[in-house]
Design a protein around this motif. Sequence first.
Motif, PDB file in Angstrom:
ATOM      1  N   LEU A 141       0.840  -1.199   0.000  1.00  0.00           N
ATOM      2  CA  LEU A 141       0.000   0.000   0.000  1.00  0.00           C
ATOM      3  C   LEU A 141       0.871   1.242   0.000  1.00  0.00           C
ATOM      4  CD1 LEU A 141      -2.904  -0.942   2.401  1.00  0.00           C
ATOM      5  CD2 LEU A 141      -2.939  -0.679  -0.069  1.00  0.00           C
ATOM      6  N   TYR A 142       1.936   1.218   0.796  1.00  0.00           N
ATOM      7  CA  TYR A 142       2.823   2.372   0.836  1.00  0.00           C
ATOM      8  C   TYR A 142       3.352   2.672  -0.559  1.00  0.00           C
ATOM      9  CZ  TYR A 142       6.860   5.267   1.402  1.00  0.00           C
ATOM     10  OH  TYR A 142       7.744   6.294   1.246  1.00  0.00           O
ATOM     11  N   CYS A 143       3.871   1.612  -1.227  1.00  0.00           N
ATOM     12  CA  CYS A 143       4.484   1.839  -2.541  1.00  0.00           C
ATOM     13  C   CYS A 143       3.467   2.329  -3.552  1.00  0.00           C
ATOM     14  CB  CYS A 143       5.130   0.562  -3.047  1.00  0.00           C
ATOM     15  SG  CYS A 143       6.586   0.166  -2.124  1.00  0.00           S
ATOM     16  N   PHE A 144       2.222   1.873  -3.431  1.00  0.00           N
ATOM     17  CA  PHE A 144       1.257   2.260  -4.453  1.00  0.00           C
ATOM     18  C   PHE A 144       0.558   3.574  -4.178  1.00  0.00           C
ATOM     19  CE2 PHE A 144       2.363  -1.759  -5.910  1.00  0.00           C
ATOM     20  CZ  PHE A 144       2.261  -1.619  -7.277  1.00  0.00           C
ATOM     21  N   TYR A 145       0.508   3.984  -2.935  1.00  0.00           N
ATOM     22  CA  TYR A 145      -0.199   5.229  -2.666  1.00  0.00           C
ATOM     23  C   TYR A 145       0.723   6.377  -2.294  1.00  0.00           C
ATOM     24  CZ  TYR A 145      -4.492   2.700  -3.114  1.00  0.00           C
ATOM     25  OH  TYR A 145      -5.522   1.963  -3.633  1.00  0.00           O
ATOM     26  N   LEU A 146       1.897   6.087  -1.780  1.00  0.00           N
ATOM     27  CA  LEU A 146       2.731   7.182  -1.296  1.00  0.00           C
ATOM     28  C   LEU A 146       4.053   7.309  -2.029  1.00  0.00           C
ATOM     29  CD1 LEU A 146       2.080   6.888   2.539  1.00  0.00           C
ATOM     30  CD2 LEU A 146       1.044   8.456   0.932  1.00  0.00           C
ATOM     31  N   CYS A 147       4.263   6.525  -3.101  1.00  0.00           N
ATOM     32  CA  CYS A 147       5.509   6.634  -3.850  1.00  0.00           C
ATOM     33  C   CYS A 147       5.258   7.335  -5.167  1.00  0.00           C
ATOM     34  CB  CYS A 147       6.076   5.247  -4.142  1.00  0.00           C
ATOM     35  SG  CYS A 147       7.271   4.716  -2.940  1.00  0.00           S
TER      36      CYS A 147
ATOM     37  N   GLY B 127       6.350   8.009  -9.274  1.00  0.00           N
ATOM     38  CA  GLY B 127       6.908   7.236 -10.369  1.00  0.00           C
ATOM     39  C   GLY B 127       5.899   6.365 -11.074  1.00  0.00           C
ATOM     40  N   SER B 128       6.390   5.702 -12.124  1.00  0.00           N
ATOM     41  CA  SER B 128       5.521   4.852 -12.938  1.00  0.00           C
ATOM     42  C   SER B 128       5.160   3.594 -12.151  1.00  0.00           C
ATOM     43  CB  SER B 128       6.258   4.469 -14.211  1.00  0.00           C
ATOM     44  OG  SER B 128       7.389   3.703 -13.874  1.00  0.00           O
ATOM     45  N   PRO B 129       4.113   2.876 -12.595  1.00  0.00           N
ATOM     46  CA  PRO B 129       3.751   1.638 -11.896  1.00  0.00           C
ATOM     47  C   PRO B 129       4.920   0.671 -11.791  1.00  0.00           C
ATOM     48  CG  PRO B 129       2.061   2.226 -13.476  1.00  0.00           C
ATOM     49  CD  PRO B 129       3.144   3.228 -13.640  1.00  0.00           C
ATOM     50  N   LYS B 130       5.737   0.615 -12.864  1.00  0.00           N
ATOM     51  CA  LYS B 130       6.870  -0.324 -12.816  1.00  0.00           C
ATOM     52  C   LYS B 130       7.844   0.061 -11.722  1.00  0.00           C
ATOM     53  CE  LYS B 130       7.221  -2.806 -17.030  1.00  0.00           C
ATOM     54  NZ  LYS B 130       7.378  -2.609 -18.445  1.00  0.00           N
ATOM     55  N   GLN B 131       8.054   1.380 -11.598  1.00  0.00           N
ATOM     56  CA  GLN B 131       8.981   1.855 -10.571  1.00  0.00           C
ATOM     57  C   GLN B 131       8.453   1.522  -9.183  1.00  0.00           C
ATOM     58  OE1 GLN B 131       9.763   5.843 -11.704  1.00  0.00           O
ATOM     59  NE2 GLN B 131      11.651   5.926 -10.495  1.00  0.00           N
ATOM     60  N   LYS B 132       7.131   1.654  -9.032  1.00  0.00           N
ATOM     61  CA  LYS B 132       6.535   1.349  -7.724  1.00  0.00           C
ATOM     62  C   LYS B 132       6.735  -0.114  -7.382  1.00  0.00           C
ATOM     63  CE  LYS B 132       3.033   4.917  -7.883  1.00  0.00           C
ATOM     64  NZ  LYS B 132       1.628   5.243  -8.013  1.00  0.00           N
TER      65      LYS B 132
ATOM     66  N   GLN C  74       7.701  18.163  -1.753  1.00  0.00           N
ATOM     67  CA  GLN C  74       6.472  18.369  -0.986  1.00  0.00           C
ATOM     68  C   GLN C  74       5.271  18.418  -1.914  1.00  0.00           C
ATOM     69  OE1 GLN C  74       6.552  21.982   1.265  1.00  0.00           O
ATOM     70  NE2 GLN C  74       4.338  22.069   1.348  1.00  0.00           N
ATOM     71  N   LYS C  75       5.455  19.152  -3.023  1.00  0.00           N
ATOM     72  CA  LYS C  75       4.363  19.246  -3.987  1.00  0.00           C
ATOM     73  C   LYS C  75       4.031  17.874  -4.528  1.00  0.00           C
ATOM     74  CE  LYS C  75       5.100  23.869  -5.575  1.00  0.00           C
ATOM     75  NZ  LYS C  75       6.070  24.548  -6.436  1.00  0.00           N
ATOM     76  N   LYS C  76       5.084  17.136  -4.823  1.00  0.00           N
ATOM     77  CA  LYS C  76       4.888  15.808  -5.414  1.00  0.00           C
ATOM     78  C   LYS C  76       4.054  14.934  -4.496  1.00  0.00           C
ATOM     79  CE  LYS C  76       8.890  14.825  -8.279  1.00  0.00           C
ATOM     80  NZ  LYS C  76      10.173  14.179  -8.137  1.00  0.00           N
ATOM     81  N   THR C  77       4.475  14.914  -3.235  1.00  0.00           N
ATOM     82  CA  THR C  77       3.805  13.974  -2.341  1.00  0.00           C
ATOM     83  C   THR C  77       2.402  14.435  -1.990  1.00  0.00           C
ATOM     84  OG1 THR C  77       5.006  15.045  -0.603  1.00  0.00           O
ATOM     85  CG2 THR C  77       5.821  12.905  -1.313  1.00  0.00           C
TER      86      THR C  77
ATOM     87  N   LEU D  95       1.372   5.045   6.953  1.00  0.00           N
ATOM     88  CA  LEU D  95       0.423   5.009   5.837  1.00  0.00           C
ATOM     89  C   LEU D  95      -0.809   5.838   6.167  1.00  0.00           C
ATOM     90  CD1 LEU D  95       0.789   3.305   3.272  1.00  0.00           C
ATOM     91  CD2 LEU D  95      -0.753   1.642   4.265  1.00  0.00           C
ATOM     92  N   GLY D  96      -1.308   5.633   7.394  1.00  0.00           N
ATOM     93  CA  GLY D  96      -2.495   6.363   7.801  1.00  0.00           C
ATOM     94  C   GLY D  96      -2.235   7.858   7.820  1.00  0.00           C
TER      95      GLY D  96
END
Lengths: 506, 523
Positions: free
Chosen positions: A130-136, A138-143, A502-505, A179-180
Amino acid sequence: MENWSLISICVLLGLTTRWAVSINSYSGAYKPPMFGDYEAQRHWQEVTYNLPVHEWYFNTTNNDLNYWGLDYPPLTAYHSLMCAYVAKLFNPEWVELHASRGYESHSHKLFMRATVLFADILIYIPAVLLYCFYLCDGSPKQKVATALCILLYPGLILIDYGHFQYNSVSLGLALWGILGLGLGWDLCGSIAFTLALNYKQMELYHALPFFCFLLGKCIKQGLTGRGFLRLAKISLTVLVTFALCWLPFLCNPEQPLQILHRLFPVDRGLFEDKVANTWCSLNVLIKIKTLLSRETQLFLSFALTVLFILPSSIKLLFRPTLWQFKLALVNSSLAFFLFSFQVHEKSILLAALPVCLVINEIPLIAIWFLLTSTFSMLPLLLKDGLLLPYVVTSLAFLFLSLYLLSALERSVDEELRLGILHKLSQHCLPKLKLGQIIKAKFWLSLVAMAGLSFTCVWLEPPARFPDLFPVLVSVLSFLHFLGFVIYFNYVQLWDPQKQKSQKKTN
Amino acid sequence: MAASMTTDQSCFFTLALGVSFLKCLLVNAYHSTDFEVHRNWLALTHSLPVSKWYYEATSEWTLDYPPLFAWFEYGLSHIARFFDKEMLVVQNLNYSSAATVLFQRLSVIVADALLFYGVKECCNCLQEAKGKYLFGKSSILAVLLMWNFGLLIVDHIHFQYNGFLFGVLLLSIARHFQNRHLEGAFLFSILLNLKHIYLYIAPAYGIFLLRCFCFTKNNADGSLQWRSFSPLRLIALGTIVVSTFAVSFGPFIALGQLPQVLSRLFPFKRGLCHAYWAPNIWTLYNIADKAFSILGVKFKLLDITKLPKASMTGGLVQEFQHSVLPSVSPLATLVCTLLSILPALFKIWHRPDGARGFLRCLVLCALGSFMFGWHVHEKAILLAILPLSLLAVESREDARIFLILSTTGHFSLFPLLFTTQELPIKIFLMLIFTIFSLTSLKKLFRKEGALVSTLEAVYLVGLIPLELICEFVYPLTVWQKTFPFLPLMLTSVYCALGVTYSFIRLYITLLTCSSAISKVKIQ
């Protein structure tokens, strides 16, 4: 290739590695009378299953605290109790009071390993995904690549599946907390982190950043209006969660005090064994342990820890972004590891978790840190007979993460987030490339670690210094960690790119 | 192009390195008696003169591989000395010190470098063959071959040296693709002298080389031009093959030991089926016999006292006695095998479809021998699965057959690892391989529609409940004590259906592909 299949392959690779490591030996295997952490966990199952709750933390005729007495918070005890119920189903001998002491068999080992795997699948692995998919970014492959690297971090695998502990539970719960908080569900996050804290008191290493992040968010909303309400809600949630965890022990004031005494055993000394922290490394030069009184030691360690935590936490308080939060977690846990009282070598895992979370942003340094952290536990791993999995998982992690995250290509100066230093160096020495220097240092330090690992395994230490190699390992790792704590503090406090990230996240 | 080549190469390198690390992690896993077999061979080749190699019988695991493999073990034994000398003593039966385990496991892992080389060459053939957008194809093929589930568990858990042997086979196939036929033939004759199970596919090699190498020209319609026979090429080919065999078997012929060597290589004393039935025709035959006998008894057509005692409850079924259907002799299996591969051989003689047709024929030979052979081991299915991977990335129909054959074939290997400790590993690895092959092949042939039909999908998904029943539910039931053999039987019967089905489908593609190709040519 579709996403779900890539993810499932990654998870399966992680699981295969975990189980393949667990085939090997565990701590204290067939080493009476005290055995090791494996026996401790089994013993807790025995104690919690057979004794009433109020005897768990007390020295009684049925509960000898000197033989692996419970010294973790209540959630660990409940977890042991649950495992004990399952164990009873398979074989009642495994948890029989007194008689099962030192019980070891192949099927019991499989059972214990399976409980670790089960907890891991239930708590840690979904949190990582979940962390990698919601808080990272980059492209899906990078995640997916990031997820694979985090899942294959050798330190955690070796300690949980080799040495035998349930770190994936406490770290997983802390990750659920991150995550929360990262997704804006502050209440859920606080509950998860409170549970983590109640599973292992070492999670206190992460507590201050959690507190500052939440407080910072509330301050941003205005402490007199909505922010205050939010703060009250969060505090109430935390208090209720705490109370629920400690409920069976609250009837008698003696109970919580005894538990606290068990959780923070001040009389066990400044450090144990060979730890890669300041006190153990200093001890090589000055014998602090005997020179200073217990109180001075306590004060000194407390003061230094606070000194190193405060800057990053204050920065977080005024700029509560996810990026700052992650860095503050790294800085706080590293400061605790380096300077606090009574640190175990395994506590480095607490710093490794937040470093895993920045592996996508600062790949080279993160990989370097994670490898060093695994290396710092080498003496412990050798004692447990885990040389082969140590070598294989470390090398696999090194090559795989360098390749997947293209860490070497991304180690240009900007990516290392050395901002001002980079400009300064360009100004003074235009030909000098900071990235190149760091890369060279990276390889040099890897060679040093490999060489020292080799020495530890193959060479006999001189008779006068039987502990020479473990001390060298801890001093070398300490120097690395000191460098890392300075680097991460620098990045957190002076990184000019914080606005961008910061903007990214957000 | 250059850039993509390097990324391709680093991808290949990572895949190879990754799987090698995985193999290293499995060093301390369970190993079967084959571990002791190979330790014994190390010991006897090291400490005995050549003349005694095929006579030595201290251990029950006598040397039953061809001479070149014995020389391979002899070479290994010189490195083994530096690990632990005790493993080289013939009398040290079941010796497995930590150093011995490490050495033997490492020897398999290091020898697999040859497999990687063979895979690399095969992948290059793919690129040369079609060019443009094959970047995906070659890395898929690399995974299918290097991360093959069967190879991983048979070599690195169960313990055997199939990896490097398949490396030689793949290299030889790649040489044929590159039109370097003499090299290919040389490699294959070496392979035959390393492990004689590759005799299964020797007919395909023989016919193909004779047809496509010794005859240099075809008629316009692709049929044989008899006049183009080149005796020089036949002599060259013969010299290579004969000299390889001479080097290998020569010393034993000179010592007058050939009959002894051959009797070790081909022991016909064993039963029709291995202890665990390989999923082939004979499994279906056995089960049909069982069904008939049960039905017969029920409807009072048969007298229960006259039936031979069924040994299905005994756990080991070495000699299965048929009660209704006629018993099968070794000769009958030989005839059946030959009959099953004859159409394929005739096909490539009549209309050779280049190296690809040869490869298809090779897979059919391997599968035919697996289906009808005498005392076939379940591991022999790899002989069909691995070469079929090469075809699977090229056409949709082959990909479909590959999916069914590899999934059922690999599943039928599950009983090889019966220990609880290895249960999670085999399930995880199987899932990795199956998910990968399914999704990557599906993506490769995305434009041509679904890969497997609904019925096939249902059949494949049916493996999951089968596994759950066999490994988790059945051991908890009361029948575990009375019929311990039943889960194994269920597995092999269920898988036999899939293998038979793929065999038939593969035959259909062979017999129909020529028309498809000629159509393409006309267009």
